[in-house]
Design a protein around this motif. Structure first.
Motif, PDB file in Angstrom:
ATOM      1  N   CYS A 169       0.864  -1.174   0.000  1.00  0.00           N
ATOM      2  CA  CYS A 169       0.000   0.000   0.000  1.00  0.00           C
ATOM      3  C   CYS A 169       0.900   1.222   0.000  1.00  0.00           C
ATOM      4  CB  CYS A 169      -0.915  -0.005   1.220  1.00  0.00           C
ATOM      5  SG  CYS A 169      -2.043   1.393   1.249  1.00  0.00           S
ATOM      6  N   SER A 170       0.742   2.088  -0.983  1.00  0.00           N
ATOM      7  CA  SER A 170       1.649   3.218  -1.134  1.00  0.00           C
ATOM      8  C   SER A 170       1.368   4.306  -0.104  1.00  0.00           C
ATOM      9  CB  SER A 170       1.516   3.806  -2.545  1.00  0.00           C
ATOM     10  OG  SER A 170       0.304   4.526  -2.680  1.00  0.00           O
ATOM     11  N   HIS A 171       2.359   5.175   0.080  1.00  0.00           N
ATOM     12  CA  HIS A 171       2.194   6.325   0.974  1.00  0.00           C
ATOM     13  C   HIS A 171       0.995   7.170   0.547  1.00  0.00           C
ATOM     14  CE1 HIS A 171       6.157   6.074   3.131  1.00  0.00           C
ATOM     15  NE2 HIS A 171       6.467   5.377   2.058  1.00  0.00           N
ATOM     16  N   ARG A 172       0.857   7.415  -0.738  1.00  0.00           N
ATOM     17  CA  ARG A 172      -0.198   8.285  -1.242  1.00  0.00           C
ATOM     18  C   ARG A 172      -1.587   7.680  -0.996  1.00  0.00           C
ATOM     19  NH1 ARG A 172       0.383  11.823  -5.525  1.00  0.00           N
ATOM     20  NH2 ARG A 172       2.131  10.603  -6.390  1.00  0.00           N
ATOM     21  N   VAL A 173      -1.761   6.414  -1.366  1.00  0.00           N
ATOM     22  CA  VAL A 173      -3.064   5.771  -1.220  1.00  0.00           C
ATOM     23  C   VAL A 173      -3.435   5.623   0.251  1.00  0.00           C
ATOM     24  CG1 VAL A 173      -4.324   3.612  -1.594  1.00  0.00           C
ATOM     25  CG2 VAL A 173      -2.955   4.601  -3.436  1.00  0.00           C
ATOM     26  N   ALA A 174      -2.471   5.244   1.081  1.00  0.00           N
ATOM     27  CA  ALA A 174      -2.747   5.080   2.508  1.00  0.00           C
ATOM     28  C   ALA A 174      -3.206   6.385   3.130  1.00  0.00           C
ATOM     29  CB  ALA A 174      -1.510   4.559   3.230  1.00  0.00           C
ATOM     30  N   LEU A 175      -2.505   7.483   2.827  1.00  0.00           N
ATOM     31  CA  LEU A 175      -2.876   8.768   3.411  1.00  0.00           C
ATOM     32  C   LEU A 175      -4.259   9.201   2.941  1.00  0.00           C
ATOM     33  CD1 LEU A 175      -2.179  11.198   5.134  1.00  0.00           C
ATOM     34  CD2 LEU A 175      -1.076  12.230   3.137  1.00  0.00           C
ATOM     35  N   ALA A 176      -4.558   9.020   1.656  1.00  0.00           N
ATOM     36  CA  ALA A 176      -5.867   9.419   1.130  1.00  0.00           C
ATOM     37  C   ALA A 176      -6.988   8.648   1.814  1.00  0.00           C
ATOM     38  CB  ALA A 176      -5.913   9.205  -0.383  1.00  0.00           C
ATOM     39  N   ALA A 177      -6.786   7.355   2.004  1.00  0.00           N
ATOM     40  CA  ALA A 177      -7.830   6.544   2.617  1.00  0.00           C
ATOM     41  C   ALA A 177      -7.999   6.863   4.100  1.00  0.00           C
ATOM     42  CB  ALA A 177      -7.512   5.072   2.426  1.00  0.00           C
ATOM     43  N   LEU A 178      -6.897   7.132   4.801  1.00  0.00           N
ATOM     44  CA  LEU A 178      -6.999   7.518   6.208  1.00  0.00           C
ATOM     45  C   LEU A 178      -7.706   8.860   6.348  1.00  0.00           C
ATOM     46  CD1 LEU A 178      -3.465   6.424   7.453  1.00  0.00           C
ATOM     47  CD2 LEU A 178      -5.648   5.328   7.979  1.00  0.00           C
ATOM     48  N   GLN A 179      -7.427   9.794   5.461  1.00  0.00           N
ATOM     49  CA  GLN A 179      -8.124  11.078   5.471  1.00  0.00           C
ATOM     50  C   GLN A 179      -9.610  10.885   5.227  1.00  0.00           C
ATOM     51  OE1 GLN A 179      -5.740  13.006   2.458  1.00  0.00           O
ATOM     52  NE2 GLN A 179      -4.547  14.154   3.977  1.00  0.00           N
ATOM     53  N   PHE A 180      -9.948   9.939   4.347  1.00  0.00           N
ATOM     54  CA  PHE A 180     -11.350   9.607   4.110  1.00  0.00           C
ATOM     55  C   PHE A 180     -12.014   9.111   5.390  1.00  0.00           C
ATOM     56  CE2 PHE A 180     -14.798   6.746   3.180  1.00  0.00           C
ATOM     57  CZ  PHE A 180     -15.504   7.355   2.164  1.00  0.00           C
ATOM     58  N   LEU A 181     -11.333   8.223   6.112  1.00  0.00           N
ATOM     59  CA  LEU A 181     -11.882   7.705   7.365  1.00  0.00           C
ATOM     60  C   LEU A 181     -12.130   8.822   8.372  1.00  0.00           C
ATOM     61  CD1 LEU A 181      -9.893   4.430   8.120  1.00  0.00           C
ATOM     62  CD2 LEU A 181     -12.358   4.648   7.807  1.00  0.00           C
ATOM     63  N   VAL A 182     -11.170   9.716   8.505  1.00  0.00           N
ATOM     64  CA  VAL A 182     -11.299  10.826   9.445  1.00  0.00           C
ATOM     65  C   VAL A 182     -12.533  11.654   9.108  1.00  0.00           C
ATOM     66  CG1 VAL A 182     -10.249  12.987  10.228  1.00  0.00           C
ATOM     67  CG2 VAL A 182      -8.845  10.934   9.993  1.00  0.00           C
ATOM     68  N   LYS A 183     -12.715  11.951   7.835  1.00  0.00           N
ATOM     69  CA  LYS A 183     -13.853  12.773   7.413  1.00  0.00           C
ATOM     70  C   LYS A 183     -15.169  12.007   7.533  1.00  0.00           C
ATOM     71  CE  LYS A 183     -15.561  15.565   3.542  1.00  0.00           C
ATOM     72  NZ  LYS A 183     -15.266  16.064   2.163  1.00  0.00           N
ATOM     73  N   ALA A 184     -15.185  10.737   7.109  1.00  0.00           N
ATOM     74  CA  ALA A 184     -16.429   9.964   7.095  1.00  0.00           C
ATOM     75  C   ALA A 184     -16.999   9.764   8.487  1.00  0.00           C
ATOM     76  CB  ALA A 184     -16.189   8.620   6.421  1.00  0.00           C
ATOM     77  N   HIS A 185     -16.134   9.632   9.491  1.00  0.00           N
ATOM     78  CA  HIS A 185     -16.593   9.356  10.854  1.00  0.00           C
ATOM     79  C   HIS A 185     -16.460  10.575  11.764  1.00  0.00           C
ATOM     80  CE1 HIS A 185     -17.154   5.269   9.729  1.00  0.00           C
ATOM     81  NE2 HIS A 185     -15.880   5.012   9.566  1.00  0.00           N
ATOM     82  N   ASP A 186     -16.151  11.741  11.185  1.00  0.00           N
ATOM     83  CA  ASP A 186     -16.026  12.983  11.964  1.00  0.00           C
ATOM     84  C   ASP A 186     -15.068  12.806  13.137  1.00  0.00           C
ATOM     85  OD1 ASP A 186     -17.897  14.432  10.370  1.00  0.00           O
ATOM     86  OD2 ASP A 186     -19.536  13.437  11.425  1.00  0.00           O
ATOM     87  N   LEU A 187     -13.939  12.152  12.881  1.00  0.00           N
ATOM     88  CA  LEU A 187     -12.950  11.953  13.940  1.00  0.00           C
ATOM     89  C   LEU A 187     -12.274  13.280  14.241  1.00  0.00           C
ATOM     90  CD1 LEU A 187     -11.330   8.615  12.693  1.00  0.00           C
ATOM     91  CD2 LEU A 187     -13.471   8.984  13.950  1.00  0.00           C
ATOM     92  N   CYS A 188     -11.961  13.486  15.511  1.00  0.00           N
ATOM     93  CA  CYS A 188     -11.385  14.768  15.906  1.00  0.00           C
ATOM     94  C   CYS A 188     -10.408  14.573  17.053  1.00  0.00           C
ATOM     95  CB  CYS A 188     -12.486  15.757  16.305  1.00  0.00           C
ATOM     96  SG  CYS A 188     -13.397  15.273  17.795  1.00  0.00           S
ATOM     97  N   ALA A 189      -9.756  15.664  17.431  1.00  0.00           N
ATOM     98  CA  ALA A 189      -8.720  15.611  18.462  1.00  0.00           C
ATOM     99  C   ALA A 189      -9.284  15.254  19.830  1.00  0.00           C
ATOM    100  CB  ALA A 189      -7.984  16.952  18.532  1.00  0.00           C
ATOM    101  N   GLN A 190     -10.586  15.445  20.032  1.00  0.00           N
ATOM    102  CA  GLN A 190     -11.184  15.125  21.328  1.00  0.00           C
ATOM    103  C   GLN A 190     -11.561  13.649  21.453  1.00  0.00           C
ATOM    104  OE1 GLN A 190     -12.074  18.118  19.583  1.00  0.00           O
ATOM    105  NE2 GLN A 190     -10.485  18.930  20.942  1.00  0.00           N
ATOM    106  N   ASP A 191     -11.474  12.896  20.364  1.00  0.00           N
ATOM    107  CA  ASP A 191     -11.854  11.494  20.404  1.00  0.00           C
ATOM    108  C   ASP A 191     -10.790  10.640  21.085  1.00  0.00           C
ATOM    109  OD1 ASP A 191     -14.444  11.190  19.307  1.00  0.00           O
ATOM    110  OD2 ASP A 191     -13.647  11.573  17.303  1.00  0.00           O
ATOM    111  N   ARG A 192     -11.277   9.677  21.866  1.00  0.00           N
ATOM    112  CA  ARG A 192     -10.405   8.673  22.481  1.00  0.00           C
ATOM    113  C   ARG A 192     -10.910   7.297  22.060  1.00  0.00           C
ATOM    114  NH1 ARG A 192      -8.082  10.238  28.415  1.00  0.00           N
ATOM    115  NH2 ARG A 192      -7.156  12.233  27.821  1.00  0.00           N
ATOM    116  N   PHE A 193     -10.071   6.564  21.330  1.00  0.00           N
ATOM    117  CA  PHE A 193     -10.432   5.280  20.746  1.00  0.00           C
ATOM    118  C   PHE A 193     -10.039   4.153  21.690  1.00  0.00           C
ATOM    119  CE2 PHE A 193     -10.564   8.076  17.246  1.00  0.00           C
ATOM    120  CZ  PHE A 193     -11.236   7.468  16.201  1.00  0.00           C
ATOM    121  N   LEU A 194     -11.021   3.483  22.237  1.00  0.00           N
ATOM    122  CA  LEU A 194     -10.760   2.351  23.124  1.00  0.00           C
ATOM    123  C   LEU A 194     -10.799   1.071  22.307  1.00  0.00           C
ATOM    124  CD1 LEU A 194     -10.329   1.157  25.928  1.00  0.00           C
ATOM    125  CD2 LEU A 194     -12.806   1.271  26.290  1.00  0.00           C
ATOM    126  N   GLN A 195      -9.682   0.345  22.291  1.00  0.00           N
ATOM    127  CA  GLN A 195      -9.568  -0.881  21.499  1.00  0.00           C
ATOM    128  C   GLN A 195     -10.238  -2.047  22.221  1.00  0.00           C
ATOM    129  OE1 GLN A 195      -8.037  -0.282  18.500  1.00  0.00           O
ATOM    130  NE2 GLN A 195      -7.976   1.780  19.354  1.00  0.00           N
TER     131      GLN A 195
END
Length: 290
Positions: free
Chosen positions: A154-180
């Protein structure tokens, strides 16, 4: 371009803010943005001090915990191409047939099948490197940032684009805490539960060894978890007559597709929040291949 640099750069604005924490019932191992960045760069320098050149493949054979993200991001920062074997048993099997690693990174000595490959622990990499003066190794954006253990990159470009998509699609923000929940036993959990949260400037909460499923709500309440993230089967295992949600939980993210609508309905009934999964992201670029 370097994917690790993009993932860690949001933390520069708030160096003392929590980036990652291993949480237990009695204590927590807290990693600020500054501490995490320093460990990643020190690990990256450790890779270089061991003689690994940009583009070399390394196999990460690590259990859930702080070492896994640090070594993963450190390898990418050093311009290497890590492959991630998340089973973390004592034996390395199938992945070795599909990639040609120059190094295996394991907490304990791993038995590699059929190949004589040098090994190092995360601590050895840290001890070998110094963060001062080290900078992210820039790579061709279309070169692999990492590999799945079947050898697909998975290239640097494709990985970054898809991660940015995830951030936008789920409205992820700096206040979020992800519990695994349930550990990192597949690549999509690293994508959704680690890389995307850090890119959004959020925090990652990793239950320590020995935490039982019924104790997850207590940790979520105590440490301010806003999103629960894990395989559908792991999330299903949380829901039961003794489930107690907590104020602040806003979303569940399943990293594998649930079977039918039973989990979705049960989740909404018990938590009052949405549960989202890969089925809602079918048009998104592939980040971490199967």
């Amino acid at each position: 371009m370097n994917l690790a640099e993009h993932i860690l750069n949001p933390g520069l604005a708030t160096p003392d803010k929590l980036a990652m924490s291993v949480v237990g019932l009695s204590r927590a191992d807290r990693w600020s943005n500054a501490r995490l960045r320093q460990a990643v760069l020190q690990t990256a320098n450790g890779f270089q001090m061991m003689g690994l050149k940009a583009g070399a493949q390394v196999l990460l054979h690590l259990p859930p915990g702080p070492a896994a993200p640090i070594v993963l991001l450190g390898a990418i920062a050093a311009g290497l191409v890590p492959a991630i074997d998340l089973r973390a048993t004592e034996r390395v099997g199938g992945p070795m047939a599909d990639i040609a690693p120059s190094l295996i990174v394991a907490e304990k000595l791993a038995v590699a099948c059929g190949q004589d490959v040098p090994q190092a622990s995360p601590q050895q990499l840290l001890d070998a490197g110094e963060p001062a003066g080290f900078d992210f190794i820039q790579r061709d954006p279309d070169q692999p940032a990492y590999l799945a253990t079947n050898g697909v990159g998975c290239s640097h470009r494709v990985a970054l684009a898809a991660l940015q998509f995830l951030v936008k699609a789920h409205d992820l923000c700096a206040q979020d805490r992800f519990l695994q929940v349930g550990g990192w036993d597949e690549l999509s959990q690293l994508e959704i539960g680690l890389l995307a949260p850090l890119l959004a400037g959020g925090s990652v909460l990793i239950p320590s060894a020995g935490v039982e499923p019924y104790q997850i709500p207590l940790l979520g309440s105590r440490h301010g978890g806003t999103i629960l993230c894990g395989r559908a089967s792991a999330l299903q295992g949380l829901i039961g007559p003794h489930w107690r949600s907590w104020n602040g939980l806003r979303l569940g993210l399943a990293t594998s597709r649930p079977d039918g609508e039973e989990l979705q309905n049960s989740w909404q009934q018990h938590t009052g929040t949405d549960l989202r999964g890969p089925s809602e992201r079918d048009n998104e670029p592939a980040v971490l291949p199967d």
